[in-house]
Design a protein around this motif. Structure first.
Motif, PDB file in Angstrom:
ATOM      1  N   GLY A  94     -14.094 -22.801  35.879  1.00 31.18           N
ATOM      2  CA  GLY A  94     -13.322 -22.860  37.114  1.00 31.18           C
ATOM      3  C   GLY A  94     -13.788 -23.931  38.072  1.00 31.18           C
ATOM      4  O   GLY A  94     -13.451 -23.876  39.262  1.00 31.18           O
ATOM      5  N   PHE A  95     -14.573 -24.914  37.583  1.00 36.00           N
ATOM      6  CA  PHE A  95     -14.992 -26.024  38.439  1.00 36.00           C
ATOM      7  C   PHE A  95     -13.860 -27.029  38.523  1.00 36.00           C
ATOM      8  O   PHE A  95     -13.325 -27.461  37.510  1.00 36.00           O
ATOM      9  CB  PHE A  95     -16.234 -26.707  37.857  1.00 36.00           C
ATOM     10  N   GLY A  96     -13.507 -27.433  39.751  1.00 38.00           N
ATOM     11  CA  GLY A  96     -12.396 -28.366  39.903  1.00 38.00           C
ATOM     12  C   GLY A  96     -11.083 -27.655  39.661  1.00 38.00           C
ATOM     13  O   GLY A  96     -10.886 -26.510  40.049  1.00 38.00           O
ATOM     14  N   GLY A  97     -10.171 -28.346  39.013  1.00 47.31           N
ATOM     15  CA  GLY A  97      -8.871 -27.762  38.723  1.00 47.31           C
ATOM     16  C   GLY A  97      -8.153 -28.574  37.681  1.00 47.31           C
ATOM     17  O   GLY A  97      -8.573 -29.688  37.337  1.00 47.31           O
ATOM     18  N   LEU A  98      -7.065 -28.028  37.170  1.00 44.53           N
ATOM     19  CA  LEU A  98      -6.285 -28.746  36.159  1.00 44.53           C
ATOM     20  C   LEU A  98      -5.343 -29.757  36.797  1.00 44.53           C
ATOM     21  O   LEU A  98      -5.161 -30.851  36.272  1.00 44.53           O
ATOM     22  CB  LEU A  98      -5.509 -27.743  35.304  1.00 44.53           C
ATOM     23  N   THR A  99      -4.745 -29.419  37.928  1.00 44.06           N
ATOM     24  CA  THR A  99      -3.861 -30.390  38.587  1.00 44.06           C
ATOM     25  C   THR A  99      -4.654 -31.550  39.183  1.00 44.06           C
ATOM     26  O   THR A  99      -4.117 -32.647  39.352  1.00 44.06           O
ATOM     27  CB  THR A  99      -3.038 -29.715  39.703  1.00 44.06           C
ATOM     28  N   THR A 100      -5.920 -31.308  39.508  1.00 48.50           N
ATOM     29  CA  THR A 100      -6.760 -32.362  40.067  1.00 48.50           C
ATOM     30  C   THR A 100      -7.624 -33.045  39.013  1.00 48.50           C
ATOM     31  O   THR A 100      -8.493 -33.861  39.355  1.00 48.50           O
ATOM     32  CB  THR A 100      -7.687 -31.795  41.161  1.00 48.50           C
ATOM     33  N   LEU A 101      -7.392 -32.743  37.743  1.00 46.93           N
ATOM     34  CA  LEU A 101      -8.201 -33.329  36.683  1.00 46.93           C
ATOM     35  C   LEU A 101      -8.134 -34.855  36.711  1.00 46.93           C
ATOM     36  O   LEU A 101      -9.148 -35.535  36.565  1.00 46.93           O
ATOM     37  CB  LEU A 101      -7.738 -32.810  35.319  1.00 46.93           C
ATOM     38  N   GLY A 102      -6.936 -35.391  36.912  1.00 46.33           N
ATOM     39  CA  GLY A 102      -6.769 -36.843  36.904  1.00 46.33           C
ATOM     40  C   GLY A 102      -7.508 -37.531  38.033  1.00 46.33           C
ATOM     41  O   GLY A 102      -8.237 -38.504  37.816  1.00 46.33           O
ATOM     42  N   ILE A 103      -7.343 -37.031  39.261  1.00 39.62           N
ATOM     43  CA  ILE A 103      -7.998 -37.669  40.403  1.00 39.62           C
ATOM     44  C   ILE A 103      -9.506 -37.467  40.348  1.00 39.62           C
ATOM     45  O   ILE A 103     -10.282 -38.367  40.692  1.00 39.62           O
ATOM     46  CB  ILE A 103      -7.413 -37.142  41.743  1.00 39.62           C
ATOM     47  N   ASN A 104      -9.953 -36.290  39.903  1.00 39.98           N
ATOM     48  CA  ASN A 104     -11.393 -36.069  39.769  1.00 39.98           C
ATOM     49  C   ASN A 104     -12.005 -37.021  38.744  1.00 39.98           C
ATOM     50  O   ASN A 104     -13.077 -37.587  38.960  1.00 39.98           O
ATOM     51  CB  ASN A 104     -11.666 -34.622  39.360  1.00 39.98           C
ATOM     52  N   ALA A 105     -11.314 -37.188  37.610  1.00 37.34           N
ATOM     53  CA  ALA A 105     -11.804 -38.104  36.584  1.00 37.34           C
ATOM     54  C   ALA A 105     -11.805 -39.545  37.083  1.00 37.34           C
ATOM     55  O   ALA A 105     -12.737 -40.307  36.819  1.00 37.34           O
ATOM     56  CB  ALA A 105     -10.948 -37.983  35.327  1.00 37.34           C
ATOM     57  N   THR A 106     -10.777 -39.908  37.818  1.00 38.92           N
ATOM     58  CA  THR A 106     -10.707 -41.276  38.364  1.00 38.92           C
ATOM     59  C   THR A 106     -11.842 -41.528  39.343  1.00 38.92           C
ATOM     60  O   THR A 106     -12.482 -42.584  39.311  1.00 38.92           O
ATOM     61  CB  THR A 106      -9.357 -41.495  39.056  1.00 38.92           C
ATOM     62  N   ASN A 107     -12.101 -40.566  40.215  1.00 35.97           N
ATOM     63  CA  ASN A 107     -13.160 -40.736  41.206  1.00 35.97           C
ATOM     64  C   ASN A 107     -14.528 -40.970  40.569  1.00 35.97           C
ATOM     65  O   ASN A 107     -15.371 -41.676  41.128  1.00 35.97           O
ATOM     66  CB  ASN A 107     -13.235 -39.505  42.118  1.00 35.97           C
ATOM     67  N   ILE A 108     -14.753 -40.371  39.402  1.00 33.12           N
ATOM     68  CA  ILE A 108     -16.038 -40.507  38.728  1.00 33.12           C
ATOM     69  C   ILE A 108     -16.045 -41.680  37.748  1.00 33.12           C
ATOM     70  O   ILE A 108     -16.981 -42.495  37.739  1.00 33.12           O
ATOM     71  CB  ILE A 108     -16.386 -39.209  37.977  1.00 33.12           C
ATOM     72  N   ALA A 109     -15.016 -41.772  36.918  1.00 30.50           N
ATOM     73  CA  ALA A 109     -15.036 -42.732  35.814  1.00 30.50           C
ATOM     74  C   ALA A 109     -14.729 -44.162  36.241  1.00 30.50           C
ATOM     75  O   ALA A 109     -15.294 -45.110  35.688  1.00 30.50           O
ATOM     76  CB  ALA A 109     -14.045 -42.300  34.731  1.00 30.50           C
ATOM     77  N   LEU A 110     -13.843 -44.333  37.220  1.00 29.63           N
ATOM     78  CA  LEU A 110     -13.468 -45.692  37.619  1.00 29.63           C
ATOM     79  C   LEU A 110     -14.665 -46.504  38.119  1.00 29.63           C
ATOM     80  O   LEU A 110     -14.862 -47.648  37.675  1.00 29.63           O
ATOM     81  CB  LEU A 110     -12.357 -45.646  38.665  1.00 29.63           C
TER      82      LEU A 110
END
Length: 209
Positions: A94-110
């Motif tokens: 339950g860390f983060g969310g599924l709808t925010t998966l894209g923005i969370n990944a972008t914030n870290i990976a980019l």
């Protein structure tokens, strides 16, 4: 840190983050060859475990990132490594969310991908493991600060009410940047000394700059 939960961000921010993450994953699939897959899996697992130890701060949380380390070793392959880890964390814990998966990944990976592209050649061409570690430390610290800026930007773009929270989150990133820098320097310095080829991202259609 980048575990922004569902129901916080606006739709345009969610769509924009998802588009960048999807583009990063698609580019990685096209460019990373088979030799990089084991390292992607290992670093994704390391990120998964390290980022489970988090301290909640408002609508976000603080934890180790190691995106600079992943970017230097994997290049653009940091995108699928981060996406897989974040997806498993959202589903299992339950860390983060599924709808925010894209923005969370972008914030870290980019930031990791950009640092890998900019500083990766300097790390691999360093004349000593110490210099490689210093370049890596700069990359690790900058990645954390960049992620903090992206998280704050996502919150601010979604609602001006999140401005105070965004400012607090940015402040907490300063000590985390130092911690990430130290860990990244230690790992990269060790690899540069005992196995420098492990720092090659193995891009199938581009050479090292």
């Amino acid at each position: 840190m980048a575990h922004i939960p569902d129901g916080i961000l606006s739709v345009p921010v969610l769509v924009g983050g998802a588009a960048v993450a999807a583009a990063g994953v698609a580019l990685a699939i096209r460019r990373i060859d088979d030799r990089a897959i084991p390292r992607m899996a290992i670093l994704s697992a390391v990120f998964f475990v390290a980022s489970l130890i988090s301290v909640p701060i408002g609508p976000s949380s603080v934890h180790l990132l190691l995106s600079g380390l992943m970017g230097l070793i994997l290049g653009v392959g940091v995108f699928p490594a981060v996406v897989v880890a974040l997806a498993l964390q959202a589903v299992l814990f339950g860390f983060g969310g599924l709808t925010t998966l894209g923005i969370n990944a972008t914030n870290i990976a980019l930031p990791g991908a950009v640092i890998g592209w900019l500083l990766g050649p300097w790390v691999r061409r360093a004349r000593s493991p110490f210099r490689a570690g210093m370049w890596a430390a700069a990359g690790g610290g900058l990645c954390v600060l960049a992620t903090g800026g992206l998280v704050a930007l996502a919150l601010w773009l979604s609602s001006s009410e999140f401005t105070p929270v965004a400012r607090v989150v940015l402040i907490t990133y300063l000590p985390l940047a130092l911690a990430d820098a130290a860990i990244t320097a230690a790992v990269v310095g060790f690899l540069a000394r005992v196995r420098p080829q492990a720092l090659l991202p193995h891009l199938s259609d581009t050479g090292d700059r």
